[in-house]
Design a protein around this motif. Structure first.
Motif, PDB file in Angstrom:
ATOM      1  N   PHE A  53       0.835  -1.194   0.000  1.00 41.74           N
ATOM      2  CA  PHE A  53       0.000   0.000   0.000  1.00 41.74           C
ATOM      3  C   PHE A  53       0.876   1.253   0.000  1.00 41.74           C
ATOM      4  O   PHE A  53       1.934   1.274   0.636  1.00 41.74           O
ATOM      5  CB  PHE A  53      -0.908   0.008   1.223  1.00 41.74           C
ATOM      6  CG  PHE A  53      -1.878  -1.141   1.271  1.00 41.74           C
ATOM      7  CD1 PHE A  53      -3.171  -0.992   0.814  1.00 41.74           C
ATOM      8  CD2 PHE A  53      -1.478  -2.386   1.758  1.00 41.74           C
ATOM      9  CE1 PHE A  53      -4.066  -2.048   0.847  1.00 41.74           C
ATOM     10  CE2 PHE A  53      -2.361  -3.447   1.790  1.00 41.74           C
ATOM     11  CZ  PHE A  53      -3.666  -3.280   1.325  1.00 41.74           C
ATOM     12  N   PRO A  54       0.451   2.305  -0.707  1.00 39.28           N
ATOM     13  CA  PRO A  54       1.241   3.548  -0.699  1.00 39.28           C
ATOM     14  C   PRO A  54       1.233   4.175   0.688  1.00 39.28           C
ATOM     15  O   PRO A  54       0.263   4.052   1.445  1.00 39.28           O
ATOM     16  CB  PRO A  54       0.495   4.429  -1.710  1.00 39.28           C
ATOM     17  CG  PRO A  54      -0.900   3.881  -1.768  1.00 39.28           C
ATOM     18  CD  PRO A  54      -0.767   2.407  -1.534  1.00 39.28           C
ATOM     19  N   GLY A  59      -3.705   5.079   1.627  1.00 41.06           N
ATOM     20  CA  GLY A  59      -3.023   3.795   1.631  1.00 41.06           C
ATOM     21  C   GLY A  59      -2.995   3.169   3.007  1.00 41.06           C
ATOM     22  O   GLY A  59      -3.254   1.965   3.168  1.00 41.06           O
ATOM     23  N   ASN A  62      -6.512   1.958   3.880  1.00 38.55           N
ATOM     24  CA  ASN A  62      -6.856   0.717   3.177  1.00 38.55           C
ATOM     25  C   ASN A  62      -6.132  -0.479   3.771  1.00 38.55           C
ATOM     26  O   ASN A  62      -6.693  -1.588   3.849  1.00 38.55           O
ATOM     27  CB  ASN A  62      -6.526   0.847   1.693  1.00 38.55           C
ATOM     28  CG  ASN A  62      -7.476   1.776   0.959  1.00 38.55           C
ATOM     29  OD1 ASN A  62      -8.588   2.020   1.419  1.00 38.55           O
ATOM     30  ND2 ASN A  62      -7.040   2.320  -0.172  1.00 38.55           N
ATOM     31  N   TYR A  63      -4.892  -0.286   4.208  1.00 37.59           N
ATOM     32  CA  TYR A  63      -4.150  -1.369   4.856  1.00 37.59           C
ATOM     33  C   TYR A  63      -4.852  -1.783   6.154  1.00 37.59           C
ATOM     34  O   TYR A  63      -5.085  -2.971   6.395  1.00 37.59           O
ATOM     35  CB  TYR A  63      -2.717  -0.940   5.161  1.00 37.59           C
ATOM     36  CG  TYR A  63      -1.977  -1.911   6.038  1.00 37.59           C
ATOM     37  CD1 TYR A  63      -1.524  -3.135   5.534  1.00 37.59           C
ATOM     38  CD2 TYR A  63      -1.758  -1.628   7.389  1.00 37.59           C
ATOM     39  CE1 TYR A  63      -0.868  -4.044   6.354  1.00 37.59           C
ATOM     40  CE2 TYR A  63      -1.098  -2.529   8.212  1.00 37.59           C
ATOM     41  CZ  TYR A  63      -0.646  -3.734   7.696  1.00 37.59           C
ATOM     42  OH  TYR A  63      -0.013  -4.634   8.511  1.00 37.59           O
TER      43      TYR A  63
END
Length: 241
Positions: A53-54, A59, A62-63
């Motif tokens: 993930f960025p 990011g 979302n992680y």
């Protein structure tokens, strides 16, 4: 690829331990665990590492949402089983607002993170500073942190669980796997269902709430350094007002 699963259950009743490792399904089980590829939403999800993930707010969100989705899958599976057993449904309680008390979710996260980092869920020969299991002194007790010596009850208390209760009780199931198989919520649930103590813990009529955290990496000291892995910690609680 060889995959090694370690599953353990802790049933708290003054510091009483109950553990089991990959037991076969009991013949007297009232009903079988689900075997479909998709039984509950996200039950086949595999946790991806943070590096996928960025490093941005989206990011990172979302992680972190991966574990939330997998927790909901485990809750769905556990409540499916409890409905068949005519036992009260469990719910997830999350603390809102600024507070230093993180409850069962915080206790589960701390233990899962420490387990994946220290990787002591193996034998005493592999991790000599661990606390041996009472039923098998050759193996480490995965519910006692070898550095802090904390137990599920102590971790829950430190995270603020039980505040405002006249009495309270917690229980813990844990699972870890590494390799290319056995990493999903459904895998963890089926292993727990195949063990008398894990299944009894999930069906305990006392419980009213459940929290579950999964972190990337295996708690098994035998896991390959670069192998995919997952460590689950499931906590149950009951607060009597």
């Amino acid at each position: 690829m060889h995959v090694k699963n370690i599953l353990t259950a802790f049933l708290t009743a003054p510091l009483a331990f109950a553990t089991a490792f990959a037991l076969p399904p009991p013949e007297d089980s009232h009903h079988s665990a689900p075997s479909a590829d998709k039984f509950c939403e996200n039950d086949g999800m595999v946790l991806r590492p943070k590096s996928d993930f960025p490093n941005t707010p989206i990011g990172r969100t979302n992680y972190n949402m991966q574990s939330v989705k997998m927790e909901q899958a485990i809750l769905c599976l556990v409540n499916w089983d409890r409905r068949h057993e005519h036992v009260r449904q469990l719910y997830i309680t999350k603390l809102i607002g600024k507070t230093k008390y993180r409850g069962l979710g915080g206790a589960a996260y701390d233990h899962a993170t420490a387990a994946a980092k220290l990787r002591w869920w193996g034998t005493v020969a592999q991790y000599p500073s661990c606390t041996p299991r009472r039923d098998d002194p050759r193996r480490c007790d995965p519910h006692i942190n070898p550095q802090t010596r904390s137990t599920p009850t102590k971790r829950a208390e430190d995270a603020g669980y039980g505040r405002g209760c006249t009495k309270w009780r917690v229980g813990e199931n844990a699972y870890t796997a590494w390799g290319n198989e056995g990493l999903t919520p459904l895998d963890a649930f089926i292993w727990w269902m195949r063990s008398d103590v894990h299944r009894a813990n999930m069906r305990d009529p006392d419980w009213e709430t459940m929290r579950m955290v999964v972190v990337y990496g295996s708690a098994d000291p035998g896991a390959g350094a670069n192998a995919p892995g997952a460590t689950y910690v499931q906590m149950f609680g009951r607060c009597w007002k």
